[in-house]
Scaffold this motif. Structure first.
Motif, mmCIF file in Angstrom:
data_model
loop_
_atom_site.group_PDB
_atom_site.id
_atom_site.type_symbol
_atom_site.label_atom_id
_atom_site.label_comp_id
_atom_site.label_asym_id
_atom_site.label_seq_id
_atom_site.Cartn_x
_atom_site.Cartn_y
_atom_site.Cartn_z
ATOM 1 N N ASP A 176 -24.820 -22.525 -9.854
ATOM 2 C CA ASP A 176 -23.785 -21.961 -10.725
ATOM 3 C C ASP A 176 -23.431 -22.936 -11.848
ATOM 4 N N ARG A 177 -23.271 -24.214 -11.507
ATOM 5 C CA ARG A 177 -22.947 -25.239 -12.498
ATOM 6 C C ARG A 177 -24.066 -25.336 -13.537
ATOM 7 N N GLU B 245 -23.761 -24.621 -17.449
ATOM 8 C CA GLU B 245 -24.156 -25.631 -18.427
ATOM 9 C C GLU B 245 -25.227 -25.085 -19.368
ATOM 10 N N ILE B 246 -26.181 -24.307 -18.812
ATOM 11 C CA ILE B 246 -27.217 -23.701 -19.658
ATOM 12 C C ILE B 246 -26.587 -22.722 -20.633
ATOM 13 N N GLN B 247 -25.630 -21.937 -20.145
ATOM 14 C CA GLN B 247 -24.962 -20.965 -20.997
ATOM 15 C C GLN B 247 -24.187 -21.664 -22.102
ATOM 16 N N ILE B 248 -23.448 -22.731 -21.723
ATOM 17 C CA ILE B 248 -22.685 -23.480 -22.713
ATOM 18 C C ILE B 248 -23.631 -24.114 -23.730
ATOM 19 N N ALA B 249 -24.731 -24.708 -23.220
ATOM 20 C CA ALA B 249 -25.697 -25.335 -24.126
ATOM 21 C C ALA B 249 -26.318 -24.297 -25.045
ATOM 22 N N THR B 250 -26.598 -23.118 -24.504
ATOM 23 C CA THR B 250 -27.179 -22.052 -25.328
ATOM 24 C C THR B 250 -26.205 -21.619 -26.407
ATOM 25 N N VAL B 251 -24.950 -21.411 -26.022
ATOM 26 C CA VAL B 251 -23.933 -20.990 -26.997
ATOM 27 C C VAL B 251 -23.761 -22.069 -28.067
#
Length: 196
Positions: free
Chosen positions: A135-136, A140-146
């Motif tokens: 989940d973390r 983090e991937i989602q935040i990095a992608t955004v």
């Protein structure tokens, strides 16, 4: 016992007297053949031998035999008691051994159950931790992608405004610059991938 033997001997001697008298007339051999004096002295000597043996020999012999008999009875009783005691101890030891085997089996089974419980707890904790890590990582991937998408949009907007400024030939003000960047971002965001 001695008195009984003496009484029997005296009765035998008294019954033999008439036979002895009748024997004198006949010539048949008899155990009591001879005269009355010989019979009397023989009986008297026999009685004296019985009394002396009874008093000095049979008494000690009988007491020795009785002592020996009581010793043998005591030894047999002691041996039986010792054997019974040994059998009871053996039975007790066998029961303890069986109990110890049962306890050992129970301890081993309890250890297996405890190990299985610990194994399940460790597996559950590892699964929970792995799920948290996944989940973390997704966040983090989602935040990095955004963040990367936003930076890419910002960079694209700057490049676009710089090129537009060159094409137009005039310098844009800071306010115009920001307005154009925001419009470009909105335009790119509308046509680009959506953030989850």
């Amino acid at each position: 016992m001695i008195k009984r033997a003496l009484f029997l001997l005296a009765a035998l001697a008294l019954t033999a007297l008439p036979a002895l008298a009748a024997e004198g007339a006949e010539a048949q051999p008899s155990l009591l053949a001879g005269d009355i004096g010989n019979v009397f002295w023989t009986v008297l000597i026999f009685v004296l031998v019985l009394v002396v043996l009874g008093k000095f020999a049979w008494g000690p012999i009988l007491s020795t035999l009785q002592t020996r008999e009581s010793f043998i009875h005591e030894a047999l009783a002691k041996a039986k008691h010792d054997r019974d005691e040994a059998e009871a101890r053996l039975k007790q030891y066998e029961e303890r051994l069986a109990g110890a085997r049962g306890e050992a089996t129970a301890i081993v089974e309890e250890g297996r159950r405890d190990a299985e419980v610990v194994k399940r707890k460790i597996e559950a904790a590892a699964k929970v931790e792995a799920d948290k890590m996944i989940d973390r990582a997704r966040r983090e991937i989602q935040i990095a992608t955004v963040t990367a998408t936003r930076e890419l949009y910002d960079l694209s907007a700057r490049l676009a405004t710089d090129m537009a400024a060159r094409v137009i030939g005039r310098e844009l003000s800071a306010k115009d610059h920001e307005r154009l960047i925001a419009e470009a971002i909105d335009g790119i965001s509308g046509s680009g991938p959506q953030a989850h």
